[in-house]
Design an enzyme around this catalytic site. Structure first.
Site, PDB file in Angstrom:
ATOM      1  N   CYS A   2       0.817  -1.207   0.000  1.00  0.00           N
ATOM      2  CA  CYS A   2       0.000   0.000   0.000  1.00  0.00           C
ATOM      3  C   CYS A   2       0.856   1.264   0.000  1.00  0.00           C
ATOM      4  O   CYS A   2       1.890   1.318   0.655  1.00  0.00           O
ATOM      5  CB  CYS A   2      -0.876   0.034   1.234  1.00  0.00           C
ATOM      6  SG  CYS A   2      -1.955  -1.380   1.385  1.00  0.00           S
ATOM      7  N   ARG A  27       5.380   0.014  -5.969  1.00  0.00           N
ATOM      8  CA  ARG A  27       5.268  -0.768  -4.740  1.00  0.00           C
ATOM      9  C   ARG A  27       4.299  -1.937  -4.882  1.00  0.00           C
ATOM     10  O   ARG A  27       4.317  -2.854  -4.071  1.00  0.00           O
ATOM     11  CB  ARG A  27       4.775   0.136  -3.595  1.00  0.00           C
ATOM     12  CG  ARG A  27       5.757   1.203  -3.214  1.00  0.00           C
ATOM     13  CD  ARG A  27       5.112   2.257  -2.349  1.00  0.00           C
ATOM     14  NE  ARG A  27       4.790   1.782  -1.021  1.00  0.00           N
ATOM     15  CZ  ARG A  27       5.612   1.869   0.024  1.00  0.00           C
ATOM     16  NH1 ARG A  27       6.776   2.437  -0.128  1.00  0.00           N
ATOM     17  NH2 ARG A  27       5.265   1.431   1.200  1.00  0.00           N
ATOM     18  N   TRP A  74      -2.852  -2.721  -1.671  1.00  0.00           N
ATOM     19  CA  TRP A  74      -2.451  -4.094  -1.934  1.00  0.00           C
ATOM     20  C   TRP A  74      -3.220  -4.929  -0.930  1.00  0.00           C
ATOM     21  O   TRP A  74      -2.995  -4.836   0.276  1.00  0.00           O
ATOM     22  CB  TRP A  74      -0.947  -4.224  -1.740  1.00  0.00           C
ATOM     23  CG  TRP A  74      -0.367  -5.545  -2.111  1.00  0.00           C
ATOM     24  CD1 TRP A  74      -0.033  -5.976  -3.368  1.00  0.00           C
ATOM     25  CD2 TRP A  74      -0.006  -6.610  -1.225  1.00  0.00           C
ATOM     26  NE1 TRP A  74       0.500  -7.245  -3.304  1.00  0.00           N
ATOM     27  CE2 TRP A  74       0.527  -7.654  -2.006  1.00  0.00           C
ATOM     28  CE3 TRP A  74      -0.083  -6.784   0.153  1.00  0.00           C
ATOM     29  CZ2 TRP A  74       0.974  -8.851  -1.465  1.00  0.00           C
ATOM     30  CZ3 TRP A  74       0.365  -7.992   0.700  1.00  0.00           C
ATOM     31  CH2 TRP A  74       0.881  -9.000  -0.109  1.00  0.00           C
ATOM     32  N   ASN A  99      -1.725   2.025   5.593  1.00  0.00           N
ATOM     33  CA  ASN A  99      -0.807   0.978   5.138  1.00  0.00           C
ATOM     34  C   ASN A  99      -0.431   0.155   6.357  1.00  0.00           C
ATOM     35  O   ASN A  99      -0.134   0.721   7.400  1.00  0.00           O
ATOM     36  CB  ASN A  99       0.437   1.650   4.526  1.00  0.00           C
ATOM     37  CG  ASN A  99       1.553   0.659   4.231  1.00  0.00           C
ATOM     38  OD1 ASN A  99       1.323  -0.545   4.160  1.00  0.00           O
ATOM     39  ND2 ASN A  99       2.755   1.176   4.061  1.00  0.00           N
ATOM     40  N   GLY A 100      -0.449  -1.172   6.228  1.00  0.00           N
ATOM     41  CA  GLY A 100      -0.092  -2.030   7.357  1.00  0.00           C
ATOM     42  C   GLY A 100      -1.279  -2.872   7.770  1.00  0.00           C
ATOM     43  O   GLY A 100      -2.218  -3.065   6.981  1.00  0.00           O
ATOM     44  N   GLU A 479      17.879 -18.091  -6.711  1.00  0.00           N
ATOM     45  CA  GLU A 479      17.477 -16.758  -7.170  1.00  0.00           C
ATOM     46  C   GLU A 479      16.932 -16.833  -8.609  1.00  0.00           C
ATOM     47  O   GLU A 479      15.935 -16.188  -8.939  1.00  0.00           O
ATOM     48  CB  GLU A 479      18.677 -15.798  -7.072  1.00  0.00           C
ATOM     49  CG  GLU A 479      18.558 -14.475  -7.802  1.00  0.00           C
ATOM     50  CD  GLU A 479      17.419 -13.589  -7.316  1.00  0.00           C
ATOM     51  OE1 GLU A 479      16.728 -13.942  -6.356  1.00  0.00           O
ATOM     52  OE2 GLU A 479      17.196 -12.531  -7.952  1.00  0.00           O
ATOM     53  N   LYS A 483      13.218 -15.659  -9.796  1.00  0.00           N
ATOM     54  CA  LYS A 483      12.980 -14.665 -10.853  1.00  0.00           C
ATOM     55  C   LYS A 483      12.012 -15.229 -11.890  1.00  0.00           C
ATOM     56  O   LYS A 483      11.078 -14.552 -12.315  1.00  0.00           O
ATOM     57  CB  LYS A 483      14.285 -14.271 -11.575  1.00  0.00           C
ATOM     58  CG  LYS A 483      15.214 -13.355 -10.849  1.00  0.00           C
ATOM     59  CD  LYS A 483      14.795 -11.895 -10.840  1.00  0.00           C
ATOM     60  CE  LYS A 483      14.102 -11.539  -9.558  1.00  0.00           C
ATOM     61  NZ  LYS A 483      14.953 -11.287  -8.402  1.00  0.00           N
ATOM     62  N   GLU A 486       8.325 -15.649 -10.309  1.00  0.00           N
ATOM     63  CA  GLU A 486       7.576 -14.434  -9.971  1.00  0.00           C
ATOM     64  C   GLU A 486       7.222 -13.611 -11.207  1.00  0.00           C
ATOM     65  O   GLU A 486       6.227 -12.905 -11.224  1.00  0.00           O
ATOM     66  CB  GLU A 486       8.318 -13.585  -8.941  1.00  0.00           C
ATOM     67  CG  GLU A 486       9.596 -12.961  -9.425  1.00  0.00           C
ATOM     68  CD  GLU A 486      10.299 -12.130  -8.356  1.00  0.00           C
ATOM     69  OE1 GLU A 486       9.663 -11.689  -7.403  1.00  0.00           O
ATOM     70  OE2 GLU A 486      11.521 -11.927  -8.494  1.00  0.00           O
ATOM     71  N   HIS A 502      19.634 -37.179  -4.641  1.00  0.00           N
ATOM     72  CA  HIS A 502      18.989 -37.543  -3.372  1.00  0.00           C
ATOM     73  C   HIS A 502      17.472 -37.349  -3.426  1.00  0.00           C
ATOM     74  O   HIS A 502      16.823 -37.325  -2.386  1.00  0.00           O
ATOM     75  CB  HIS A 502      19.597 -36.737  -2.225  1.00  0.00           C
ATOM     76  CG  HIS A 502      21.066 -36.996  -2.042  1.00  0.00           C
ATOM     77  ND1 HIS A 502      21.540 -38.183  -1.550  1.00  0.00           N
ATOM     78  CD2 HIS A 502      22.156 -36.254  -2.334  1.00  0.00           C
ATOM     79  CE1 HIS A 502      22.866 -38.157  -1.525  1.00  0.00           C
ATOM     80  NE2 HIS A 502      23.263 -36.989  -2.002  1.00  0.00           N
ATOM     81  N   LYS A 601       6.451  -4.232  -4.115  1.00  0.00           N
ATOM     82  CA  LYS A 601       7.884  -3.949  -4.104  1.00  0.00           C
ATOM     83  C   LYS A 601       8.423  -3.896  -2.687  1.00  0.00           C
ATOM     84  O   LYS A 601       9.466  -4.443  -2.379  1.00  0.00           O
ATOM     85  CB  LYS A 601       8.133  -2.610  -4.814  1.00  0.00           C
ATOM     86  CG  LYS A 601       9.598  -2.208  -4.872  1.00  0.00           C
ATOM     87  CD  LYS A 601      10.380  -3.139  -5.769  1.00  0.00           C
ATOM     88  CE  LYS A 601      11.845  -2.815  -5.829  1.00  0.00           C
ATOM     89  NZ  LYS A 601      12.613  -3.962  -6.350  1.00  0.00           N
TER      90      LYS A 601
END
Ligand code: F6R
Length: 606
Positions: A2, A27, A74, A99-100, A479, A483, A486, A502, A601
């Site tokens: 947010c 964001r 968000w 926000n939060g 990583e 990438k 997402e 294994h 973000k």
């Protein structure tokens, strides 16, 4: 996550608020809204989806007035609907953006409903507006009402409120979520970060946790947790022209991938002493006193810490533990054998990382913040800041911040090893010269961009993919998989190549893309054998490797080669084709590259 904006003192501030919200788009959000007060009452516009929808609403019916607040949401509590979009209004008297997460919202809501408050959304945020109305109804002033509201709520939050009875002021408050107040000429602003305000002012005040402030056109008055008026420093933030500019690239991510030579060079400069040698922002004695390190981070930043563990343990012989920030404090870790905690965060605002760092500080560890955003909460709270200088990263998927983090971390490892005298000057000098060569070599690695198009064209139709690496390239495999998943929503997993036999090798079937990372190191023979086993079972091997190692492999279907570098530094160079592969695959699939679905973000909730 947010984003909050606000303005007071600007004629017809609706457009300014919309512009500020655009700067927070990076964001991540799924709905947006703005409210202004026109002197008689509120004018509000909210819509689901991208800001273009809100923009067309505001074009049709402009919002009047010279005070207002705006929000990109968000979703956390309640689905993505117009009713749940902020601002939230109660009794036509108070509007809020938040926000939060208000953790005790259920109890508060049921108490308020019992005394007649009618809620219109499923959000936790709406309780804020009703709490204000409740407090104002008892005759409290806006400042007193704010104290009341803050006493009632629990959780991490930043919010702004505007009351019908006080149409010339905004009230803002924060606890653990970011909030900046911008001071202009006869106007003041608020934003979740200084980026939102960069086009309006460079004079910024950051609130401390539990502070609140009354913001008027002529300035802001800040109060501490006890409601006592306090001074908070005004800082001048760096001007960042071209902030919301894609610089001629199709996406921010593409631009940021190409900015890596500069991001690395600038970050390296921050780790170079006046004598031209690598230096950490600590004295030799402080470095010598480090006995063991815990690294705290999330996502891509966590993978940077995993690479750094190989470097710090291998070069400086200092034990390192890497912790996923969201797990750290809740499992009651034993901390007394660590002397230092390094919190790694691009944004410096990931709540998980911030809380983990606070836990480490409370446990008596010295804290180092490895952050990209100057003035962020982690940067402000850490005992020592070790900055990356990658510049603003707008694409949600981290690229240049990751390679900048790695550059700083390898430099720190060498500085630590030198201070502890466990590295020969020859070895230190050799690594140093390789680090200095990085910007140029990364520039050469970027030339693989177009040759990766054909590979990503095929990869785009895969349902699943594996990423394999050994030693320092194992975290890079993790990583690379992150990438790809997402950005392109293709299921991907990263494994240590030697671990395949294994269990995970059972996943390999005809044509499964296996993205393999290989460097010309002492494990080359073993790593190549691991890949041969995957190839023999039908895996479609896409090899990311350097000019020397490439001759060892004759079984890959596709090969992307980067220049040779000391294998220790191979993760920095091979990150480049891994990022390009994920980027181009996402472009091929037509996904929202800069703002992948469900992602934000800067993740300011736990
Ligand atoms: C993935 C990505 C995220 C972030 C994570 C931590 O591409 O960007 O996994 O790395 O959310 O963010 P920071 O580094 O800002 O704490």
């Amino acid at each position: 996550m947010c984003g909050i904006v606000g303005a007071v003192g600007l004629i017809n501030c609706g457009d300014t608020l919309l512009d500020a919200l655009r700067r927070l788009e990076y964001r991540g959000y799924d709905s947006a809204g703005i409210v202004t007060h026109n002197g008689n009452g509120f004018e509000i516009a909210r819509s689901v989806g991208k800001l273009t929808s809100l923009d067309s609403l505001v074009r049709k019916k402009p919002l009047g007035g010279n005070i207002g607040i705006g929000h990109t949401r968000w979703a956390t509590h309640g689905g993505v609907t117009e009713e749940n979009a902020h601002p939230h209004i109660a009794a036509d008297r108070v509007v809020i953006v938040h926000n939060g997460i208000i953790e005790n919202h259920r109890q508060l809501r049921s108490r308020l409903e019992q005394v007649g408050h009618v809620f219109r959304s499923d959000t936790d945020s709406e309780v804020l507006a009703h709490l204000y109305v409740d407090a104002l109804n008892t005759g409290l002033s806006l400042t007193e009402a704010t104290r009341n509201v803050l006493d009632a709520i629990e959780g991490a939050y930043a919010f702004a409120a505007l009351a019908n009875d006080y149409p010339d002021m905004l009230v803002v408050a924060r606890n653990a979520s970011p909030l900046a107040i911008g001071l202009g000429d006869k106007a003041s602003f608020i934003g979740s970060d200084a980026i939102a305000l960069a086009h309006l002012t460079r004079r910024v005040i950051y609130l401390k946790d539990n502070d609140f402030a009354i913001v008027k056109a002529e300035g802001a008055t800040v109060f501490d947790v006890n409601g006592i008026s306090v001074e908070r420093d005004e800082v001048i933030v760096a001007a960042s022209p071209g902030l919301v500019d894609k610089g001629g690239y199709r996406h921010y991510m593409e631009k940021e991938i190409h900015e890596q030579p500069d991001a690395i060079a600038h970050s390296l400069a921050a780790m170079t002493g006046t004598d031209g040698r690598i230096a950490a922002p600590m004295s030799r004695e402080q470095l010598q006193g480090i006995s063991s390190i815990v690294m705290l981070a999330a996502g891509t930043s966590h993978y940077a810490s995993l690479v750094a563990r190989y470097w710090i343990e291998g070069l400086a012989r200092v034990p390192v533990t890497c912790e996923i920030a969201s797990e750290y404090r809740y499992r009651k870790p034993v901390t007394n054998h660590f002397s230092m905690a390094i919190a790694i965060s691009q944004s410096g605002e990931s709540l998980d990382t911030l809380m983990a760092m606070r836990h480490a500080a409370e446990s008596g560890l010295q804290t180092v913040g490895l952050v990209n955003v100057p003035g962020s909460t982690v940067a402000r709270e850490a005992d020592v800041v070790m900055p990356t200088r990658a510049g603003p990263e707008i694409g949600v998927a981290s690229t240049k911040a990751f390679t900048a983090q790695l550059t700083v971390l390898i430099s720190f490892s060498v500085a630590l090893a030198e201070a502890k005298r466990v590295i020969t000057p020859e070895r230190a000098n050799k690594i140093h010269s390789q680090i200095q060569a990085l910007p140029g070599l990364v520039g050469r690695a970027l030339t693989s961009f177009n040759s990766i198009r054909t590979i990503s064209h095929d990869l785009a139709s895969a349902r699943s993919a594996l990423f394999l690496g050994r030693d320092v390239l194992y975290p890079l495999a993790l990583e690379g998989a992150l990438k790809l998943k997402e950005l392109s929503y293709i299921h991907a997993e990263g494994f240590a190549s030697g671990e395949m036999k294994h269990g995970p090798i059972a996943l390999i079937e005809d044509g499964l893309p296996v993205i393999a990372m290989l460097a010309a190191d002492e494990l080359l023979g073993k790593a190549a054998s691991n890949l041969r086993e995957a190839s023999a079972r039908g895996g479609n091997i896409i090899l990311l490797t350097d000019e020397r190692a490439v001759s060892e492999v004759d079984f890959a279907q596709s090969v992307i080669t980067v220049p040779y570098i000391d294998p220790l530094l191979a993760p920095i160079l091979l990150a480049v084709p891994a990022q390009i592969l994920a980027y181009l695959t996402a472009v091929e699939k037509g996904t929202d590259v800069d703002q992948p679905r469900n992602l934000a973000k800067s993740v300011t909730v736990e």
